[in-house]
Design a protein around this motif. Structure first.
Motif, PDB file in Angstrom:
ATOM      1  N   ALA A 102      -5.743  11.946   4.432  1.00 37.42           N
ATOM      2  CA  ALA A 102      -6.844  12.414   3.303  1.00 37.42           C
ATOM      3  C   ALA A 102      -7.944  13.138   4.351  1.00 37.42           C
ATOM      4  N   SER A 103      -8.514  12.342   5.227  1.00 29.75           N
ATOM      5  CA  SER A 103      -9.571  13.004   6.080  1.00 29.75           C
ATOM      6  C   SER A 103      -9.310  14.163   6.833  1.00 29.75           C
ATOM      7  N   VAL A 104      -8.071  14.119   7.509  1.00 34.09           N
ATOM      8  CA  VAL A 104      -7.239  15.454   8.260  1.00 34.09           C
ATOM      9  C   VAL A 104      -7.440  16.406   7.396  1.00 34.09           C
ATOM     10  N   GLY A 105      -6.877  16.309   6.084  1.00 29.92           N
ATOM     11  CA  GLY A 105      -6.588  17.334   5.152  1.00 29.92           C
ATOM     12  C   GLY A 105      -8.005  18.213   4.856  1.00 29.92           C
ATOM     13  N   ALA A 106      -9.023  17.162   4.623  1.00 32.41           N
ATOM     14  CA  ALA A 106     -10.172  17.581   4.126  1.00 32.41           C
ATOM     15  C   ALA A 106     -10.833  18.277   5.441  1.00 32.41           C
ATOM     16  N   ILE A 107     -10.654  17.640   6.644  1.00 32.95           N
ATOM     17  CA  ILE A 107     -11.218  18.696   7.654  1.00 32.95           C
ATOM     18  C   ILE A 107     -10.949  19.845   7.912  1.00 32.95           C
ATOM     19  N   PHE A 108      -9.576  19.944   7.736  1.00 37.46           N
ATOM     20  CA  PHE A 108      -8.737  21.222   7.768  1.00 37.46           C
ATOM     21  C   PHE A 108      -9.103  22.307   6.834  1.00 37.46           C
ATOM     22  N   VAL A 109      -9.370  21.762   5.584  1.00 40.37           N
ATOM     23  CA  VAL A 109      -9.840  22.745   4.535  1.00 40.37           C
ATOM     24  C   VAL A 109     -11.174  23.412   4.905  1.00 40.37           C
ATOM     25  N   PHE A 110     -11.924  22.589   5.403  1.00 38.83           N
ATOM     26  CA  PHE A 110     -13.426  23.148   6.056  1.00 38.83           C
ATOM     27  C   PHE A 110     -13.485  23.785   7.180  1.00 38.83           C
ATOM     28  N   ALA A 111     -12.362  23.700   7.884  1.00 41.58           N
ATOM     29  CA  ALA A 111     -12.336  24.243   9.320  1.00 41.58           C
ATOM     30  C   ALA A 111     -11.885  25.662   8.825  1.00 41.58           C
ATOM     31  N   MET A 112     -10.964  25.910   7.811  1.00 41.54           N
ATOM     32  CA  MET A 112     -10.500  27.033   7.493  1.00 41.54           C
ATOM     33  C   MET A 112     -11.366  27.964   6.582  1.00 41.54           C
ATOM     34  N   ALA A 113     -12.509  27.452   6.343  1.00 41.21           N
ATOM     35  CA  ALA A 113     -13.738  28.093   5.618  1.00 41.21           C
ATOM     36  C   ALA A 113     -14.094  29.541   6.000  1.00 41.21           C
ATOM     37  N   GLY A 114     -14.304  29.471   7.325  1.00 43.38           N
ATOM     38  CA  GLY A 114     -14.695  30.811   7.901  1.00 43.38           C
ATOM     39  C   GLY A 114     -13.825  32.058   7.729  1.00 43.38           C
ATOM     40  N   TYR A 115     -12.537  31.531   7.560  1.00 45.51           N
ATOM     41  CA  TYR A 115     -11.452  32.658   7.243  1.00 45.51           C
ATOM     42  C   TYR A 115     -11.199  33.117   5.910  1.00 45.51           C
ATOM     43  N   LEU A 116     -11.966  32.442   4.968  1.00 47.05           N
ATOM     44  CA  LEU A 116     -11.902  32.872   3.710  1.00 47.05           C
ATOM     45  C   LEU A 116     -12.911  34.007   3.182  1.00 47.05           C
ATOM     46  N   PRO A 117     -12.640  34.978   2.420  1.00 44.15           N
ATOM     47  CA  PRO A 117     -13.604  35.686   2.017  1.00 44.15           C
ATOM     48  C   PRO A 117     -14.702  35.356   0.961  1.00 44.15           C
ATOM     49  N   GLU A 118     -15.656  35.630   0.697  1.00 43.52           N
ATOM     50  CA  GLU A 118     -16.686  35.028  -0.173  1.00 43.52           C
ATOM     51  C   GLU A 118     -16.136  34.912  -1.663  1.00 43.52           C
TER      52      GLU A 118
ATOM     53  N   ALA B 228     -11.448  18.186  -2.617  1.00 45.09           N
ATOM     54  CA  ALA B 228     -11.274  16.864  -3.534  1.00 45.09           C
ATOM     55  C   ALA B 228      -9.909  16.841  -3.684  1.00 45.09           C
ATOM     56  N   VAL B 229      -9.022  17.778  -3.894  1.00 41.53           N
ATOM     57  CA  VAL B 229      -7.530  17.630  -4.239  1.00 41.53           C
ATOM     58  C   VAL B 229      -6.887  17.053  -2.917  1.00 41.53           C
ATOM     59  N   VAL B 230      -7.342  17.559  -1.865  1.00 45.88           N
ATOM     60  CA  VAL B 230      -6.740  17.152  -0.473  1.00 45.88           C
ATOM     61  C   VAL B 230      -7.225  15.683  -0.123  1.00 45.88           C
ATOM     62  N   GLY B 231      -8.441  15.429  -0.417  1.00 48.77           N
ATOM     63  CA  GLY B 231      -9.028  14.104  -0.050  1.00 48.77           C
ATOM     64  C   GLY B 231      -8.592  13.011  -1.237  1.00 48.77           C
ATOM     65  N   LEU B 232      -8.587  13.241  -2.305  1.00 52.18           N
ATOM     66  CA  LEU B 232      -8.508  12.411  -3.643  1.00 52.18           C
ATOM     67  C   LEU B 232      -6.960  12.078  -3.818  1.00 52.18           C
ATOM     68  N   VAL B 233      -6.059  12.954  -3.946  1.00 55.65           N
ATOM     69  CA  VAL B 233      -4.787  12.934  -4.403  1.00 55.65           C
ATOM     70  C   VAL B 233      -3.986  11.853  -3.559  1.00 55.65           C
ATOM     71  N   PRO B 234      -3.910  11.687  -2.248  1.00 52.71           N
ATOM     72  CA  PRO B 234      -3.375  10.886  -1.432  1.00 52.71           C
ATOM     73  C   PRO B 234      -4.071   9.449  -1.917  1.00 52.71           C
ATOM     74  N   ALA B 235      -5.191   9.524  -2.108  1.00 54.18           N
ATOM     75  CA  ALA B 235      -5.934   8.048  -2.391  1.00 54.18           C
ATOM     76  C   ALA B 235      -5.749   7.411  -3.751  1.00 54.18           C
ATOM     77  N   LEU B 236      -5.285   8.305  -4.819  1.00 59.28           N
ATOM     78  CA  LEU B 236      -5.032   8.057  -6.208  1.00 59.28           C
ATOM     79  C   LEU B 236      -4.418   6.510  -6.274  1.00 59.28           C
ATOM     80  N   PRO B 237      -3.399   6.210  -5.597  1.00 58.49           N
ATOM     81  CA  PRO B 237      -2.456   4.956  -5.931  1.00 58.49           C
ATOM     82  C   PRO B 237      -3.488   3.815  -5.526  1.00 58.49           C
ATOM     83  N   GLY B 238      -4.132   4.010  -4.369  1.00 57.50           N
ATOM     84  CA  GLY B 238      -5.318   2.994  -4.037  1.00 57.50           C
ATOM     85  C   GLY B 238      -6.242   2.844  -4.823  1.00 57.50           C
TER      86      GLY B 238
END
Length: 72
Positions: free
Chosen positions: A10-26, A53-63
């Protein structure tokens, strides 16, 4: 050990999402119709928050729900 793997994933997924932020349009296409064309848009910040939220929370839902990794 299972919880550590879920937390790391979940942490790596969330970090990846924010790392790609600069490549997205406004403004980011956030929904697509049956034709494959975008029919809804969201500001980049809202899109990133939702994806993180999806990348960070969905894997953690069962726990979070108190379920273990056994089937049935």
């Amino acid at each position: 050990m299972h919880r550590l793997i879920v937390l790391l994933t979940a942490s790596v997924g969330a970090i990846f999402v924010f790392a790609m932020a600069g490549y997205l349009p406004e403004t980011v296409a956030s929904q697509f119709g049956l034709s494959g064309r975008a029919n809804a848009y969201a500001p980049r910040a809202l899109f990133l928050a939702g994806m993180a939220a999806v990348v960070g929370l969905v894997p953690a839902l069962p726990g979070l729900l108190g379920r273990d990794d056994r089937c049935c």
